[in-house]
Scaffold this motif. Sequence first.
Motif, PDB file in Angstrom:
ATOM      1  N   MET A   1       0.820  -1.178   0.000  1.00 21.21           N
ATOM      2  CA  MET A   1       0.000   0.000   0.000  1.00 21.21           C
ATOM      3  C   MET A   1       0.870   1.250   0.000  1.00 21.21           C
ATOM      4  N   GLN A   2       2.009   1.161  -0.601  1.00 23.01           N
ATOM      5  CA  GLN A   2       2.942   2.270  -0.637  1.00 23.01           C
ATOM      6  C   GLN A   2       2.784   3.016  -1.961  1.00 23.01           C
ATOM      7  N   ARG A   3       2.677   4.342  -1.837  1.00 19.89           N
ATOM      8  CA  ARG A   3       2.603   5.152  -3.058  1.00 19.89           C
ATOM      9  C   ARG A   3       4.005   5.449  -3.540  1.00 19.89           C
ATOM     10  N   ARG A   4       4.155   5.675  -4.847  1.00 25.51           N
ATOM     11  CA  ARG A   4       5.471   5.894  -5.423  1.00 25.51           C
ATOM     12  C   ARG A   4       6.048   7.259  -5.064  1.00 25.51           C
ATOM     13  N   ASP A   5       5.234   8.248  -4.832  1.00 26.63           N
ATOM     14  CA  ASP A   5       5.751   9.588  -4.561  1.00 26.63           C
ATOM     15  C   ASP A   5       6.052   9.836  -3.083  1.00 26.63           C
ATOM     16  N   VAL A   6       5.791   8.844  -2.208  1.00 31.87           N
ATOM     17  CA  VAL A   6       6.031   8.994  -0.767  1.00 31.87           C
ATOM     18  C   VAL A   6       7.229   8.139  -0.374  1.00 31.87           C
ATOM     19  N   ASP A   7       8.072   8.731   0.417  1.00 34.41           N
ATOM     20  CA  ASP A   7       9.259   8.024   0.905  1.00 34.41           C
ATOM     21  C   ASP A   7       8.841   6.833   1.773  1.00 34.41           C
ATOM     22  N   PRO A   8       9.549   5.705   1.713  1.00 36.91           N
ATOM     23  CA  PRO A   8       9.165   4.536   2.530  1.00 36.91           C
ATOM     24  C   PRO A   8       9.213   4.813   4.035  1.00 36.91           C
ATOM     25  N   ALA A   9      10.129   5.673   4.478  1.00 40.82           N
ATOM     26  CA  ALA A   9      10.202   5.999   5.909  1.00 40.82           C
ATOM     27  C   ALA A   9       8.953   6.742   6.358  1.00 40.82           C
ATOM     28  N   VAL A  10       8.452   7.634   5.538  1.00 38.70           N
ATOM     29  CA  VAL A  10       7.222   8.366   5.859  1.00 38.70           C
ATOM     30  C   VAL A  10       6.041   7.412   5.897  1.00 38.70           C
ATOM     31  N   THR A  11       6.012   6.464   4.980  1.00 42.12           N
ATOM     32  CA  THR A  11       4.928   5.481   4.968  1.00 42.12           C
ATOM     33  C   THR A  11       4.921   4.663   6.259  1.00 42.12           C
ATOM     34  N   ARG A  12       6.095   4.273   6.730  1.00 43.07           N
ATOM     35  CA  ARG A  12       6.167   3.500   7.987  1.00 43.07           C
ATOM     36  C   ARG A  12       5.681   4.339   9.166  1.00 43.07           C
ATOM     37  N   LEU A  13       6.035   5.613   9.179  1.00 40.86           N
ATOM     38  CA  LEU A  13       5.571   6.490  10.257  1.00 40.86           C
ATOM     39  C   LEU A  13       4.059   6.649  10.245  1.00 40.86           C
ATOM     40  N   ILE A  14       3.498   6.803   9.071  1.00 43.68           N
ATOM     41  CA  ILE A  14       2.041   6.959   8.965  1.00 43.68           C
ATOM     42  C   ILE A  14       1.350   5.685   9.418  1.00 43.68           C
ATOM     43  N   GLU A  15       1.867   4.534   9.035  1.00 42.37           N
ATOM     44  CA  GLU A  15       1.267   3.271   9.457  1.00 42.37           C
ATOM     45  C   GLU A  15       1.397   3.069  10.964  1.00 42.37           C
ATOM     46  N   ALA A  16       2.519   3.512  11.545  1.00 40.88           N
ATOM     47  CA  ALA A  16       2.711   3.371  12.994  1.00 40.88           C
ATOM     48  C   ALA A  16       1.736   4.248  13.760  1.00 40.88           C
ATOM     49  N   GLU A  17       1.437   5.441  13.224  1.00 41.46           N
ATOM     50  CA  GLU A  17       0.479   6.323  13.891  1.00 41.46           C
ATOM     51  C   GLU A  17      -0.944   5.818  13.756  1.00 41.46           C
ATOM     52  N   ALA A  18      -1.224   5.064  12.684  1.00 43.28           N
ATOM     53  CA  ALA A  18      -2.573   4.552  12.464  1.00 43.28           C
ATOM     54  C   ALA A  18      -2.928   3.440  13.440  1.00 43.28           C
ATOM     55  N   ARG A  19      -1.910   2.728  13.955  1.00 40.24           N
ATOM     56  CA  ARG A  19      -2.168   1.658  14.924  1.00 40.24           C
ATOM     57  C   ARG A  19      -2.573   2.256  16.265  1.00 40.24           C
ATOM     58  N   PRO A  20      -3.532   1.661  16.941  1.00 39.56           N
ATOM     59  CA  PRO A  20      -3.916   2.189  18.262  1.00 39.56           C
ATOM     60  C   PRO A  20      -2.788   1.976  19.264  1.00 39.56           C
ATOM     61  N   ALA A  21      -2.626   2.955  20.114  1.00 33.39           N
ATOM     62  CA  ALA A  21      -1.581   2.872  21.138  1.00 33.39           C
ATOM     63  C   ALA A  21      -2.047   1.958  22.256  1.00 33.39           C
ATOM     64  N   THR A  22      -1.166   1.133  22.712  1.00 36.10           N
ATOM     65  CA  THR A  22      -1.479   0.263  23.837  1.00 36.10           C
ATOM     66  C   THR A  22      -0.778   0.808  25.071  1.00 36.10           C
ATOM     67  N   ILE A  23      -1.547   1.048  26.095  1.00 31.31           N
ATOM     68  CA  ILE A  23      -1.016   1.567  27.355  1.00 31.31           C
ATOM     69  C   ILE A  23      -0.922   0.394  28.317  1.00 31.31           C
ATOM     70  N   PRO A  24       0.276   0.116  28.812  1.00 25.75           N
ATOM     71  CA  PRO A  24       0.393  -1.014  29.747  1.00 25.75           C
ATOM     72  C   PRO A  24      -0.329  -0.709  31.053  1.00 25.75           C
TER      73      PRO A  24
END
Length: 196
Positions: free
Chosen positions: A1-24
């Motif tokens: 689901m990676q677009r060609r005009d977006v850097d792979p590092a930015v894509t990983r950051l966006i995907e990490a923010e999309a995941r819900p945060a788990t608070i221990p």
Amino acid sequence: MQRRDVDPAVTRLIEAEARPATIPDEPSLLREPARALVAVGSVIAIVSSPLPWAARTQIAGDVSKTGWQGLADGFLIAVVAIVLCVVTFNRSAVASKARIIRRLPAILGVTALLLWLSGVRTMDGAIATWRLQGYDGVYTPWLFVCLVGVVLLAAGGIWLGTRREPKRPLPEKQPDRAVELVRVSGKVRPPGDRPT
């Protein structure tokens, strides 16, 4: 689901923010034995403090003296137990760096013991007064139930108050200042020599 005009590092950051945060989950403070001692002792002390601590015998009608009468030692024990519970189970107090807050459980535990001793002296005075009037007086079991509660909360408070003190490093374990200067600058110089 990676677009060609977006850097792979930015894509990983966006995907990490999309995941819900788990608070221990924070561990329960009641799982520590010292805090459990404080909780159990406080409940016992608070419940037994307003009950009769001394009773007069050989008379028609029951005359007794509670821990809340006289110098109100039982009432003060209940107040100390409540304050000790607040200090023991409050997360900000538990994590405090202030020395007085770290030592407060031990101070309150010793205070509760001294208040119980003062309560015994008050009951001795009441029994002595009754004996002068020609009656007999005895301690009731609630005085000793309160003692059990006070001893438990004092033991837990002293345990917490002495354990909370941060450990200072031993002088022989501290790094030498000259060695630290070598690590920072990378050059070996005598401690009194100035860099040029």
